[in-house]
Design a protein around this motif. Structure first.
Motif, short mmCIF file in Angstrom:
data_model
loop_
_atom_site.label_atom_id
_atom_site.label_comp_id
_atom_site.label_asym_id
_atom_site.label_seq_id
_atom_site.Cartn_x
_atom_site.Cartn_y
_atom_site.Cartn_z
N UNK A 271 -3.04 0.34 5.63
CA UNK A 271 -2.57 1.75 5.62
C UNK A 271 -1.20 1.92 4.42
N UNK A 272 -1.41 3.12 3.76
CA UNK A 272 -0.40 3.27 2.79
C UNK A 272 0.72 3.82 3.58
N UNK A 273 1.97 4.04 2.88
CA UNK A 273 2.95 4.79 3.30
C UNK A 273 4.39 4.29 2.19
N UNK A 274 4.41 3.27 1.83
CA UNK A 274 5.43 2.93 0.98
C UNK A 274 5.09 3.50 -0.52
N UNK A 275 6.49 4.33 -0.96
CA UNK A 275 6.46 5.04 -2.07
C UNK A 275 7.53 4.68 -3.01
N UNK A 276 7.40 4.98 -4.50
CA UNK A 276 8.24 4.12 -5.16
C UNK A 276 8.48 5.42 -6.22
N UNK A 277 9.76 5.69 -6.36
CA UNK A 277 10.29 6.84 -7.39
C UNK A 277 10.33 6.38 -8.59
N UNK A 278 9.18 6.54 -9.47
CA UNK A 278 8.91 6.06 -11.09
C UNK A 278 9.85 6.73 -12.04
N UNK A 279 10.10 8.00 -11.58
CA UNK A 279 11.21 8.90 -12.28
C UNK A 279 11.87 9.94 -11.33
N UNK A 280 13.00 10.70 -11.66
CA UNK A 280 13.54 11.33 -10.61
C UNK A 280 12.61 12.39 -9.89
N UNK A 281 12.33 12.11 -8.63
CA UNK A 281 11.69 13.22 -7.70
C UNK A 281 10.27 13.12 -8.12
N UNK A 282 9.71 11.90 -8.80
CA UNK A 282 8.36 11.54 -9.07
C UNK A 282 7.95 10.38 -8.17
N UNK A 283 7.27 10.61 -7.16
CA UNK A 283 7.00 9.52 -6.26
C UNK A 283 5.46 9.01 -6.39
N UNK A 284 5.23 7.58 -6.52
CA UNK A 284 3.89 7.36 -6.51
C UNK A 284 3.41 6.47 -5.08
N UNK A 285 2.44 6.28 -4.86
CA UNK A 285 1.98 5.63 -3.50
C UNK A 285 1.80 4.04 -4.03
N UNK A 286 2.29 3.14 -3.26
CA UNK A 286 1.94 1.55 -3.52
C UNK A 286 0.77 1.19 -2.52
N UNK A 287 -0.05 1.70 -2.95
CA UNK A 287 -1.60 1.56 -2.20
C UNK A 287 -1.75 -0.14 -1.82
N UNK A 288 -2.05 -0.16 -0.61
CA UNK A 288 -2.30 -1.49 -0.15
C UNK A 288 -3.36 -2.28 -1.07
N UNK A 289 -3.05 -3.43 -1.56
CA UNK A 289 -3.89 -4.33 -2.13
C UNK A 289 -4.12 -5.72 -1.52
N UNK A 290 -5.21 -5.88 -0.97
CA UNK A 290 -5.40 -7.11 -0.07
C UNK A 290 -4.98 -8.38 -0.66
N UNK A 291 -4.13 -9.15 0.18
CA UNK A 291 -3.86 -10.68 -0.48
C UNK A 291 -2.42 -10.34 -1.16
N UNK A 292 -2.16 -9.54 -1.64
CA UNK A 292 -1.04 -9.14 -2.72
C UNK A 292 0.38 -9.06 -1.92
N UNK A 293 1.29 -9.29 -2.35
CA UNK A 293 2.74 -8.79 -2.19
C UNK A 293 3.15 -7.71 -3.21
N UNK A 294 3.57 -6.59 -2.51
CA UNK A 294 4.28 -5.74 -3.52
C UNK A 294 5.77 -6.45 -3.51
N UNK A 295 6.17 -6.47 -4.82
CA UNK A 295 7.55 -7.10 -5.25
C UNK A 295 8.41 -6.06 -5.83
N UNK A 296 9.73 -6.02 -5.45
CA UNK A 296 10.48 -5.13 -6.21
C UNK A 296 11.96 -5.86 -6.28
N UNK A 297 12.70 -5.36 -7.37
CA UNK A 297 13.75 -5.77 -7.71
C UNK A 297 15.02 -5.24 -7.04
N UNK A 298 15.87 -6.21 -6.63
CA UNK A 298 17.06 -5.66 -5.72
C UNK A 298 18.23 -5.66 -6.72
N UNK A 299 19.24 -4.95 -6.18
CA UNK A 299 20.46 -4.72 -6.87
C UNK A 299 21.41 -5.99 -7.62
#
Length: 345
Positions: free
Chosen positions: A216-244
């Motif tokens: 199920x989707x739910x995670x959203x990423x802000x790719x530019x100010x107030x522009x959100x995209x869904x990180x749709x599930x991709x079976x077997x993958x990890x969604x990876x993001x950079x920390x501070x």
């Protein structure tokens, strides 16, 4: 790096590191681009077996299915180390409740002896809370933690290579006692008249974050100010993001991207398993000297005036825990609340 018309984030194939020199160079370039321009990507062929992924998800569902009184036996309020279970709406992001129930654990270590002269963040080290009703949970999650740490370190050292730094450049920050953090998360469905904040908009504080999603989707990423995209599930993958930590260490060349989670519709639920690789708590994040071509593109880290970034890892992590869990903060850290109100208001 590949793309899928139905997916908004790039897909990186970790197995390319073991291929030809051309494959390896292509992966390094793709990694640098994804981390610099977006801050999020899918990671495939990462080496974590489908059986272990399924086992962790099964154990998480089994835990969340326990009666509330059994989950409360391992509630976070019993842990000065911010480990254990929280009901939905117990954790806050930017002062608003997150509609998710969750179970947090970290590195399994002994608590340090009390020392009134030591920094308060030393109290974060300690054992996890484990539910007696689900004895299978502990070995499964400790195996998950071990295998995810190996993947995360491999990727972290690949980041150093992609930035033309020594492969072990970040090893001193990671150290012998790293801050490894797992969250099992269940998002209950919400009606249209209720809050949709599964998790409020935020950045992650460590090196790297890995998310195993269900279907199920739910995670959203802000790719530019107030522009959100869904990180749709991709079976077997990890969604990876950079920390501070990586944003600080590269003077803003790498990007810790704001993201959020939207609650599923009523009568549905969503499960996710998050793994966070952090630095050891006594580390101080330096600014690494990047090659001139990369350094010119580093604009400095973005620090939210309401949530300032700190280069002292222990204080930065403790600050986040105190803000997110005020009940635990009031019980175990009243001295810090009195003396550091400007950081945790």
């Amino acid at each position: 790096m590949s793309t899928n018309p139905g997916l908004a984030l790039p897909i990186l194939d970790l197995s390319q590191l073991n291929g030809s020199e051309t494959d390896r160079a292509a992966f390094l370039s793709q990694l640098r681009y994804a981390a610099r321009e977006i801050g999020f990507f899918y990671l495939i062929n990462h080496g974590i077996s489908p059986d272990l992924q399924q086992a962790v998800q099964d154990q998480a569902r089994s835990f969340f299915a326990l009666p509330d009184d059994e989950k409360q036996q391992v509630a976070m309020i019993h842990s000065p180390h911010f480990r254990g279970y929280n009901r939905a709406a117990s954790e806050l992001t930017r002062g608003q409740p997150d509609w998710r129930e969750q179970f947090d654990l970290g590195a399994e270590r002994q608590a340090l002896p009390p020392d009134e002269y030591a920094p308060a963040w030393r109290r974060l080290q300690g054992p996890n809370l484990w539910p007696t009703a689900r004895p299978e949970l502990k070995p499964t999650l400790l195996q998950w933690q071990s295998e995810m740490t190996a993947v995360a370190l491999k990727l972290l050292r690949t980041f150093a290579e992609a930035l033309s730094l020594p492969t072990d450049a970040f090893d001193d920050l990671y150290g012998n006692l790293p801050n490894e953090h797992i969250k099992l998360i269940r998002y209950p469905g919400q009606s249209a008249t209720q809050s949709s904040q599964g998790v409020g908009a935020h950045k992650d504080s460590g090196f790297l974050s890995f998310l195993l999603q269900d279907e199920k989707k739910g995670l959203q990423v802000e790719v530019s100010p107030d522009n959100w995209v869904d990180a749709q599930p991709l079976p077997g993958s990890f969604v990876v993001n950079i920390g501070e930590l990586l944003e600080l260490a590269t003077n803003g060349y790498l990007r810790a991207t704001v993201h959020r989670v939207v609650s599923p519709p009523q009568d549905e639920e969503r499960l996710s398993i998050a793994f966070f690789l952090g630095a050891q708590l006594n580390a101080v994040v330096p600014v690494y000297q990047l090659p001139e071509a990369l350094a010119r593109e580093a604009q400095g880290p973005e620090s939210d005036p309401q949530n300032p970034l700190l280069r002292d890892v222990g204080w930065n992590y403790l600050k986040g825990r105190l803000r997110s869990h005020p009940d635990v903060a009031e019980r175990y850290y009243p001295d810090v609340l009195r003396n550091s109100s400007e950081l945790i208001a």
